[in-house]
Design an enzyme around this catalytic site. Structure first.
Site, PDB file in Angstrom:
ATOM      1  N   CYS A   1       0.932  -1.348   0.295  1.00  0.00           N
ATOM      2  CA  CYS A   1      -0.055   0.037   0.207  1.00  0.00           C
ATOM      3  C   CYS A   1       0.856   1.250  -0.094  1.00  0.00           C
ATOM      4  O   CYS A   1       1.445   1.405  -0.903  1.00  0.00           O
ATOM      5  CB  CYS A   1      -0.903   0.011   1.018  1.00  0.00           C
ATOM      6  SG  CYS A   1      -2.291   0.991   0.965  1.00  0.00           S
TER       7      CYS A   1
ATOM      8  N   HIS B   1      -3.117  -5.549   1.377  1.00  0.00           N
ATOM      9  CA  HIS B   1      -2.606  -5.904   2.630  1.00  0.00           C
ATOM     10  C   HIS B   1      -2.455  -7.267   2.996  1.00  0.00           C
ATOM     11  O   HIS B   1      -3.434  -7.991   3.523  1.00  0.00           O
ATOM     12  CB  HIS B   1      -3.255  -5.066   3.757  1.00  0.00           C
ATOM     13  CG  HIS B   1      -2.888  -3.778   3.564  1.00  0.00           C
ATOM     14  ND1 HIS B   1      -2.161  -2.960   4.465  1.00  0.00           N
ATOM     15  CD2 HIS B   1      -3.599  -2.701   3.034  1.00  0.00           C
ATOM     16  CE1 HIS B   1      -2.020  -1.523   4.255  1.00  0.00           C
ATOM     17  NE2 HIS B   1      -3.072  -1.411   3.403  1.00  0.00           N
TER      18      HIS B   1
ATOM     19  N   GLU C   1      -0.743  -8.628   4.999  1.00  0.00           N
ATOM     20  CA  GLU C   1      -0.292  -8.770   6.420  1.00  0.00           C
ATOM     21  C   GLU C   1      -1.306  -8.983   7.371  1.00  0.00           C
ATOM     22  O   GLU C   1      -1.201  -9.286   8.416  1.00  0.00           O
ATOM     23  CB  GLU C   1       0.839  -7.642   7.018  1.00  0.00           C
ATOM     24  CG  GLU C   1       0.038  -5.956   7.357  1.00  0.00           C
ATOM     25  CD  GLU C   1      -0.104  -5.380   5.760  1.00  0.00           C
ATOM     26  OE1 GLU C   1      -0.741  -4.257   5.967  1.00  0.00           O
ATOM     27  OE2 GLU C   1      -0.042  -6.047   4.856  1.00  0.00           O
TER      28      GLU C   1
END
EC number: 6.3.5.3
Length: 231
Positions: A85, A194, A196
């Site tokens: 991002c 994302h 993560e």
């Protein structure tokens, strides 16, 4: 394997990235934007957030942070780097990846569980996936529309530099549904969604195929550890 995660003023997802590295089996190393030392890490993650308040352009000021000089030099020598991002925005602003990222089509911030297709598995960050595998990971951005001039776009497509492509919905108006890119060498990857936030069972996006697994993003962190182990 030691994976550095750089924190900038305004980073939001640095701790999440560190946790993802740990869950994948690596050792997260906290790095600071104002330093000139990568501490000998084996790979680096540029996390999401709003570095320097997104002033000027998203990622533009961060791309000139002191530690980025060392990072750019190391990346050009083969250090694996993942930009997520805001980190993707830093990579394009640093010219480690081509093109640019602008305000979403419609001018709205988008937050959704996003389907992606893995377009290229010949990178340090995607080799744990299958070619054309479909995954679902969270997306949250206000300036995630990928742009490039016609010549650059033709080169990206012709050289197979698209790493991820949006499926089902193009959430931000990115050209050619591009969600993420790789460099020619395959050590640098950037994407707007994302990974993560999709590394723990029950906490990532739920999909019919995987029920409450929600771990489609874990492959990116597992990929780099496998790449480093094989190096």
């Amino acid at each position: 394997m030691r994976v550095g995660v750089i924190t900038f003023p305004g980073s939001l997802d640095d701790r999440d990235a560190q946790r993802a590295v740990e869950i994948a089996g690596g050792t997260p190393i906290a790095l600071w934007h104002a330093d000139h030392d990568l501490q000998g890490v084996d790979a680096v993650v540029l996390p999401g957030g709003f570095s320097y308040g997104d002033y000027l352009r998203c990622g533009a000021i961060a791309s000139r942070a002191p530690i980025m000089a060392e990072l750019k030099d190391a990346a050009n020598k083969g250090l694996p780097v993942l930009g997520i991002c805001n980190g993707f925005q830093m990579l394009v602003e640093s010219h480690l990846l081509p093109g640019g990222l602008i305000r979403n089509a419609g001018g709205r911030f988008v937050c959704r569980d996003q389907r992606l297709r893995v377009e290229n598995i010949d990178t340090a960050w995607t080799n744990a996936y299958e070619q054309d595998e479909e995954i679902t990971i969270p997306l949250k951005n206000g300036e995630g529309a990928y742009i490039a001039d016609d010549e650059t776009l033709k080169r990206i497509e012709g050289e197979g530099l698209v790493a991820f492509r949006y499926l089902g919905v193009n959430p931000n108006g990115s050209l050619n549904d591009i969600a993420g890119l790789r460099n020619e060498r395959g050590n640098v990857v950037g994407l707007m969604p994302h990974p993560e936030h999709a590394v723990e069972p029950g906490f990532g996006p739920d999909t019919p195929e995987r029920m409450r697994s929600g771990i489609d993003g874990l492959g990116m962190f597992a990929s780099v550890l496998r790449s480093l182990a094989q190096a």
